[in-house]
Design a protein around this motif. Structure first.
Motif, PDB file in Angstrom:
ATOM      1  N   SER A 148       0.814  -1.214   0.000  1.00 31.19           N
ATOM      2  CA  SER A 148       0.000   0.000   0.000  1.00 31.19           C
ATOM      3  C   SER A 148       0.848   1.264   0.000  1.00 31.19           C
ATOM      4  O   SER A 148       0.363   2.353  -0.316  1.00 31.19           O
ATOM      5  N   LEU A 149       2.140   1.120   0.347  1.00 31.74           N
ATOM      6  CA  LEU A 149       3.053   2.260   0.344  1.00 31.74           C
ATOM      7  C   LEU A 149       3.708   2.478  -1.019  1.00 31.74           C
ATOM      8  O   LEU A 149       4.330   3.523  -1.257  1.00 31.74           O
ATOM      9  N   LEU A 150       3.577   1.496  -1.920  1.00 35.36           N
ATOM     10  CA  LEU A 150       4.173   1.599  -3.247  1.00 35.36           C
ATOM     11  C   LEU A 150       3.362   2.548  -4.122  1.00 35.36           C
ATOM     12  O   LEU A 150       2.196   2.839  -3.828  1.00 35.36           O
ATOM     13  N   PRO A 151       3.939   3.054  -5.219  1.00 31.69           N
ATOM     14  CA  PRO A 151       3.174   3.923  -6.128  1.00 31.69           C
ATOM     15  C   PRO A 151       1.860   3.261  -6.547  1.00 31.69           C
ATOM     16  O   PRO A 151       1.831   2.082  -6.921  1.00 31.69           O
ATOM     17  N   SER A 156       0.191   5.588  -0.571  1.00 32.16           N
ATOM     18  CA  SER A 156       1.326   6.191  -1.275  1.00 32.16           C
ATOM     19  C   SER A 156       1.171   7.695  -1.458  1.00 32.16           C
ATOM     20  O   SER A 156       2.157   8.406  -1.609  1.00 32.16           O
ATOM     21  N   ASN A 157      -0.055   8.174  -1.487  1.00 36.44           N
ATOM     22  CA  ASN A 157      -0.303   9.603  -1.673  1.00 36.44           C
ATOM     23  C   ASN A 157      -0.764  10.191  -0.341  1.00 36.44           C
ATOM     24  O   ASN A 157      -1.918  10.021   0.059  1.00 36.44           O
ATOM     25  N   PRO A 158       0.136  10.877   0.384  1.00 39.28           N
ATOM     26  CA  PRO A 158      -0.215  11.373   1.718  1.00 39.28           C
ATOM     27  C   PRO A 158      -1.462  12.254   1.729  1.00 39.28           C
ATOM     28  O   PRO A 158      -2.271  12.169   2.656  1.00 39.28           O
ATOM     29  N   ARG A 159      -1.632  13.082   0.707  1.00 39.63           N
ATOM     30  CA  ARG A 159      -2.788  13.975   0.681  1.00 39.63           C
ATOM     31  C   ARG A 159      -4.084  13.182   0.537  1.00 39.63           C
ATOM     32  O   ARG A 159      -5.080  13.448   1.222  1.00 39.63           O
ATOM     33  N   LYS A 160      -4.055  12.171  -0.338  1.00 39.80           N
ATOM     34  CA  LYS A 160      -5.249  11.365  -0.576  1.00 39.80           C
ATOM     35  C   LYS A 160      -5.550  10.459   0.612  1.00 39.80           C
ATOM     36  O   LYS A 160      -6.706  10.163   0.921  1.00 39.80           O
ATOM     37  N   ALA A 161      -4.479  10.014   1.293  1.00 40.62           N
ATOM     38  CA  ALA A 161      -4.651   9.075   2.403  1.00 40.62           C
ATOM     39  C   ALA A 161      -4.844   9.759   3.746  1.00 40.62           C
ATOM     40  O   ALA A 161      -5.141   9.098   4.733  1.00 40.62           O
ATOM     41  N   ALA A 162      -4.686  11.087   3.773  1.00 37.30           N
ATOM     42  CA  ALA A 162      -4.660  11.808   5.053  1.00 37.30           C
ATOM     43  C   ALA A 162      -5.935  11.605   5.858  1.00 37.30           C
ATOM     44  O   ALA A 162      -5.882  11.314   7.062  1.00 37.30           O
ATOM     45  N   PHE A 224     -12.127   3.470   1.416  1.00 39.39           N
ATOM     46  CA  PHE A 224     -11.832   4.200   2.651  1.00 39.39           C
ATOM     47  C   PHE A 224     -11.645   3.220   3.804  1.00 39.39           C
ATOM     48  O   PHE A 224     -10.678   3.310   4.569  1.00 39.39           O
ATOM     49  N   LEU A 225     -12.553   2.259   3.924  1.00 43.69           N
ATOM     50  CA  LEU A 225     -12.493   1.269   4.999  1.00 43.69           C
ATOM     51  C   LEU A 225     -11.260   0.385   4.875  1.00 43.69           C
ATOM     52  O   LEU A 225     -10.581   0.091   5.869  1.00 43.69           O
ATOM     53  N   LEU A 226     -10.941  -0.045   3.651  1.00 39.86           N
ATOM     54  CA  LEU A 226      -9.787  -0.909   3.454  1.00 39.86           C
ATOM     55  C   LEU A 226      -8.489  -0.181   3.793  1.00 39.86           C
ATOM     56  O   LEU A 226      -7.593  -0.756   4.417  1.00 39.86           O
ATOM     57  N   LEU A 227      -8.394   1.090   3.387  1.00 43.85           N
ATOM     58  CA  LEU A 227      -7.210   1.870   3.728  1.00 43.85           C
ATOM     59  C   LEU A 227      -7.097   1.994   5.242  1.00 43.85           C
ATOM     60  O   LEU A 227      -6.023   1.818   5.823  1.00 43.85           O
ATOM     61  N   SER A 313       4.634  -1.213  -8.368  1.00 45.63           N
ATOM     62  CA  SER A 313       3.421  -0.482  -8.024  1.00 45.63           C
ATOM     63  C   SER A 313       2.430  -1.425  -7.353  1.00 45.63           C
ATOM     64  O   SER A 313       2.621  -2.645  -7.339  1.00 45.63           O
ATOM     65  N   ASP A 314       1.379  -0.838  -6.799  1.00 45.70           N
ATOM     66  CA  ASP A 314       0.338  -1.629  -6.135  1.00 45.70           C
ATOM     67  C   ASP A 314      -0.963  -1.484  -6.904  1.00 45.70           C
ATOM     68  O   ASP A 314      -1.322  -0.379  -7.335  1.00 45.70           O
ATOM     69  N   LEU A 315      -1.659  -2.594  -7.075  1.00 49.23           N
ATOM     70  CA  LEU A 315      -2.937  -2.576  -7.794  1.00 49.23           C
ATOM     71  C   LEU A 315      -4.121  -2.463  -6.849  1.00 49.23           C
ATOM     72  O   LEU A 315      -5.255  -2.300  -7.286  1.00 49.23           O
ATOM     73  N   GLY A 316      -3.880  -2.580  -5.553  1.00 47.31           N
ATOM     74  CA  GLY A 316      -4.969  -2.495  -4.581  1.00 47.31           C
ATOM     75  C   GLY A 316      -5.240  -3.826  -3.924  1.00 47.31           C
ATOM     76  O   GLY A 316      -5.104  -4.890  -4.538  1.00 47.31           O
ATOM     77  N   ILE A 317      -5.618  -3.800  -2.647  1.00 47.77           N
ATOM     78  CA  ILE A 317      -5.932  -5.021  -1.914  1.00 47.77           C
ATOM     79  C   ILE A 317      -7.124  -5.713  -2.568  1.00 47.77           C
ATOM     80  O   ILE A 317      -8.068  -5.071  -3.023  1.00 47.77           O
TER      81      ILE A 317
END
Length: 478
Positions: A148-151, A156-162, A224-227, A313-317
């Motif tokens: 999840s930290l990979l591109p 990976s995007n602090p603003r989106k994940a904040a 959102f929940l998965l993150l 890169s990551d494709l998502g859980i």
């Protein structure tokens, strides 16, 4: 999580819905309660079974029996003492001493060391499952966190994940505050205070299944929940390592951990592909170093996971496309996904065997943390992120969804049950009451459905979601 050579039919259904874990827990509950009714030691004997007896190893069974005091042994000891001295006090002291010996033995079997013994607890079924096999479960959890930290990953995007990360913080602090406040109000801080982290967990697999039912596939609330759940897992690994050592930490042994990580890094630079070289070499060394350092050995494989060669890169859980990836990290998960589901079933069998009469203060403290602290903490921190820090929620989400997913996150189960054992190592009424709270956290599922329905949340209702491919990829089932 992805998988390779997927099983078919009923077996596949059990794998996809984590039903092995539920089945193991149900079997343990029924078995333990029937055993208690019949005054039988069968369940206790099962979880403390010495696997060396399967290959006829001598001497070990007697050593184990000397610690696993059954009621008959207690009675015999009491009778011997009573024959030498008159009075009930001495009999009671004998019983207490025998029970204490049994509890001390049990406390060493879960993430601890056996003092003055040949190390027979290494061969206990409980130790093998909780401390050895569960390391594969936490390794896969660490894999999801790392990716999840990979591109392209959700972290990976602090603003989106904040906003989800702040919600995660609320989902950890909220349950802990409710748990500790409840303990203070009931005057049980001394007994239960160290269990504050039990309700901080969120079970990714079960919360994902419930969220899909409530919100529908592709809803941003699921991403959102998965993150949130992934970040919760990362925090849980740290909490287990830092706050629940089996004994005072021996930092010198962490040099072996560093050596294991360096070896894994060297293997990756030499382009060694097979995950077996990483697990059987650096992995075992790291596990052993955690054990000797008194950090829970179930976390032992976590340090080497980032060093397994992986995609850029990551494709998502749960992304289906990960099935086609053959890098070492995905190969590791492809191979172990099904065995880990079976291991979780065994984990349920050896940990969920509590009698129904165990419901008590610990149960209500855990449930208060999960069913009240989780949704309150997540909602308040999301509000703080939006109103004070001027951050944004994902498009298509409003506070009806936030409150609903906050309750979904209250399903603690797997990690909550694991932390219950780590926090309260000595078997007995306190541990069992806390375990019961972890098991009953499934109540969050129907409560979340009712809350969502009451708030007018309908599956597929996410108007305003425009081309959010991350949400789609993150929730596509493998």
């Amino acid at each position: 999580m992805s998988g390779h050579d997927q099983p078919k039919g009923l077996f596949r259904f059990f794998i996809d819905n984590s039903l092995f874990l539920i089945t193991g827990a149900v079997v343990a509950l029924i078995w333990a309660n029937l055993a208690a009714q019949n005054h039988s030691e069968s369940y206790h004997n099962f979880i403390h079974f010495d696997v060396r007896t399967l290959v006829g190893a001598g001497g070990s069974h007697e050593a184990t029996d000397s610690h696993n005091s059954s009621p008959s042994v207690v009675v015999e000891e009491a009778e011997v003492i009573e024959s030498h001295a008159d009075g009930e006090t001495i009999v009671e002291e004998a019983e207490h001493a025998s029970t204490g010996s049994h509890e001390a033995h049990d406390s060493h079997e879960v993430g601890g060391h056996s003092d003055g013994d040949s190390g027979h607890h290494w061969y206990s079924l409980l130790f093998i499952i909780n401390d050895v096999l569960m390391s594969l479960f936490f390794a896969i959890a660490a894999k999801e966190v790392w990716e999840s930290l990979l591109p392209g990953g959700s972290l990976s995007n602090p603003r989106k994940a904040a906003t989800p990360l702040l919600a995660t913080f609320g989902g950890i602090v909220g349950p802990a505050v409710f748990f500790i406040s409840g303990a203070m109000l009931t005057g049980t801080t001394a007994e239960f205070g160290k269990g504050w982290a039990v309700p901080c967990a969120t079970d990714i697999a079960f919360s994902y299944l419930v969220a899909r039912l409530i919100f529908g596939i592709g809803h941003p609330a699921i991403a959102f929940l998965l993150l949130l759940a992934i970040a919760d897992d990362a925090a849980g690994l740290v909490i287990l390592a830092v706050f629940y050592p089996s004994a005072p930490i021996e930092p010198m042994w962490l040099l072996l951990t560093a050596a294991a990580m360096a070896t894994a890094w060297l293997l990756s630079k030499l382009k060694v592909h097979s995950h077996w070289f990483y697990i059987l070499g650096p992995g075992i060394a790291s596990w052993f170093s955690f054990y000797q350092a008194n950090i829970h050995p179930a976390l032992g494989l976590v340090p080497i996971i980032p060093f397994l060669p992986h995609a850029a890169s990551d494709l998502g859980i749960f992304a289906r496309e990960e099935l086609n990836r053959q890098d070492t990290l995905n190969e590791f998960e492809h191979f172990w996904k099904v065995p880990v589901e079976i291991i979780l079933g065994l984990f349920g069998m050896v940990n969920a065997g509590v009698v129904m009469s165990s419901v008590g203060t610990g149960t209500w403290l855990v449930l208060a943390g999960l069913l009240l602290g989780k949704p309150v903490g997540i909602t308040l921190m999301t509000l703080f992120a939006e109103k004070v820090l001027r951050l944004e929620k994902p498009a298509g989400m409003d506070y009806r969804h936030v409150v609903s997913l906050g309750m979904v996150a209250g399903i603690g189960f797997t990690v909550a049950l694991f932390v219950s054992v780590a926090a309260f190592k000595q078997p007995g009424a306190i541990q069992d009451s806390v375990k019961m709270g972890a098991l009953l956290s499934f109540a969050a599922a129907p409560l979340a459905v009712l809350i969502a329905k009451g708030l007018g949340v309908r599956a597929g209702d996410h108007a305003g979601l425009v081309g959010d491919t991350t949400a789609e990829a993150a929730t596509e089932p493998a």
